[in-house]
Design a protein around this motif. Structure first.
Motif, PDB file in Angstrom:
ATOM      1  N   ARG A 238       0.807  -1.224   0.000  1.00  0.00           N
ATOM      2  CA  ARG A 238       0.000   0.000   0.000  1.00  0.00           C
ATOM      3  C   ARG A 238       0.839   1.273   0.000  1.00  0.00           C
ATOM      4  NH1 ARG A 238      -5.440  -1.060   1.478  1.00  0.00           N
ATOM      5  NH2 ARG A 238      -5.779  -3.272   1.931  1.00  0.00           N
ATOM      6  N   GLY A 239       2.163   1.113  -0.048  1.00  0.00           N
ATOM      7  CA  GLY A 239       3.023   2.281  -0.178  1.00  0.00           C
ATOM      8  C   GLY A 239       3.333   3.011   1.108  1.00  0.00           C
ATOM      9  N   PHE A 240       3.105   2.362   2.260  1.00  0.00           N
ATOM     10  CA  PHE A 240       3.379   3.031   3.539  1.00  0.00           C
ATOM     11  C   PHE A 240       4.868   3.111   3.849  1.00  0.00           C
ATOM     12  CE2 PHE A 240      -1.064   1.727   4.536  1.00  0.00           C
ATOM     13  CZ  PHE A 240      -1.563   3.001   4.771  1.00  0.00           C
ATOM     14  N   GLY A 241       5.679   2.246   3.241  1.00  0.00           N
ATOM     15  CA  GLY A 241       7.105   2.277   3.521  1.00  0.00           C
ATOM     16  C   GLY A 241       7.793   1.005   3.082  1.00  0.00           C
ATOM     17  N   LEU A 242       9.038   0.854   3.521  1.00  0.00           N
ATOM     18  CA  LEU A 242       9.840  -0.313   3.181  1.00  0.00           C
ATOM     19  C   LEU A 242       9.627  -1.416   4.208  1.00  0.00           C
ATOM     20  CD1 LEU A 242      13.256   1.335   2.191  1.00  0.00           C
ATOM     21  CD2 LEU A 242      11.286   0.812   0.746  1.00  0.00           C
TER      22      LEU A 242
END
Length: 299
Positions: A238-242
């Motif tokens: 979902r693109g919140f982080g690595l």
């Protein structure tokens, strides 16, 4: 030991293990008030308080913890010996309790169970998802599945997977606005998804890297902390982080272009998953069948 002492000790073990009179009573098939009275009678009889009780929790006292750790394994051994008598039955039967990480359960344990459960209806398996180093003796679990390097030396260990690698991954949308890290130190400029472990006081898992003999442990920071790898994966998608995941967990999404892998040259192979259990354990036919189904034989 008389019969009353044995039943009272079993009641104590249930409460100490569950940390709850309510759950222990349900497990034992009795009322909570009856269980409380049994524990009070036991404490009065031996003259020592075994449990600390509050409105929200139940924890063993120092004496209670000592009793739990000393007698729990003995009852486990008796249960194992009784279960071992099933070898005299025509078909393997009984319940096997296992602890594993989410990925190991899904990708290693379930395929093995698919080999034996359809043809052995009397075998039952309970799987407990846990990322800590479970004391399988104290928690009355038959065996655990963890990376080989984490297995205690006094345990029997059976390899159940090839070597593993970790993978640092993020979504294309995440990297659209950020530079890809080229070294582990670059992670300080990124939003990283953390995993909190139940052991060691609930510490945050440290990301481990190695290249050309140089080892680095990095404590990353970010806005989100989870306690399962499945949520780390979803957070990364979902693109919140690595996220720092087992390679096999992330690979299907990397192949589809849903995740981008970075720092691959800093993630060398390490010891694969192993099934571990106490050396003094008397394997039941059901347990032995499961071990053979799980055993990794290479390709």
């Amino acid at each position: 030991m008389n019969r009353d002492n044995a039943s009272d000790l079993l009641a104590f073990l249930a409460v100490a293990r569950e940390r709850s009179f309510t759950r222990a009573a349900a497990q034992l098939g009795m009322t909570q008030s009856a269980l409380s009275q049994i524990i009070r009678n036991l404490e009065e009889r031996i003259g020592v308080r075994l449990l600390n009780r509050t409105t929200r929790s139940v924890t063993p006292t120092q004496a209670g913890e000592r009793l739990f750790l000393s007698i729990g394994p003995k009852f486990n051994e008796m249960d194992a010996e009784l279960a071992a008598l099933s070898e005299f039955r025509e078909k393997p039967a009984g319940t096997v309790r296992l602890t594993a990480t989410e990925y190991a359960a899904a990708e290693i344990l379930l395929p093995a169970l698919n080999k034996i459960l359809p043809t052995h209806p009397d075998i039952h398996v309970e799987v407990v998802i846990d990322y800590g180093l479970t004391n399988i003796v104290a928690q009355q679990v038959d065996a655990g599945i963890r990376p080989g390097e984490l297995v205690a030396k006094d345990m029997i260990a059976v390899r159940v997977s090839p070597d593993l690698r970790m993978a640092v991954v993020g979504s294309p949308a995440y990297f659209a606005e950020r530079k890809r890290p080229k070294t582990p130190q670059d992670l300080t400029h990124h939003n990283c998804l953390n995993l909190r472990l139940p052991t060691h006081g609930g510490s945050i898992y440290v990301w481990e890297f190695e290249k050309n003999g140089r080892e680095l442990n990095v404590r990353v920071e970010g806005q989100l902390v989870f306690n399962t790898a499945g949520l780390l994966l979803q957070g990364a998608l979902r693109g919140f982080g690595l996220a720092y995941l087992t390679e096999g967990h992330a690979q299907p999404y990397i192949a589809k272009g849903q995740l981008v892998r970075v720092l691959a040259d800093w993630c060398p192979p390490f010891s694969g998953y192993h099934l571990y259990y106490p050396s003094r354990r008397q394997p039941t036919p059901a347990f032995s069948l499961l071990v053979e189904a799980l055993r990794y034989r290479g390709k």
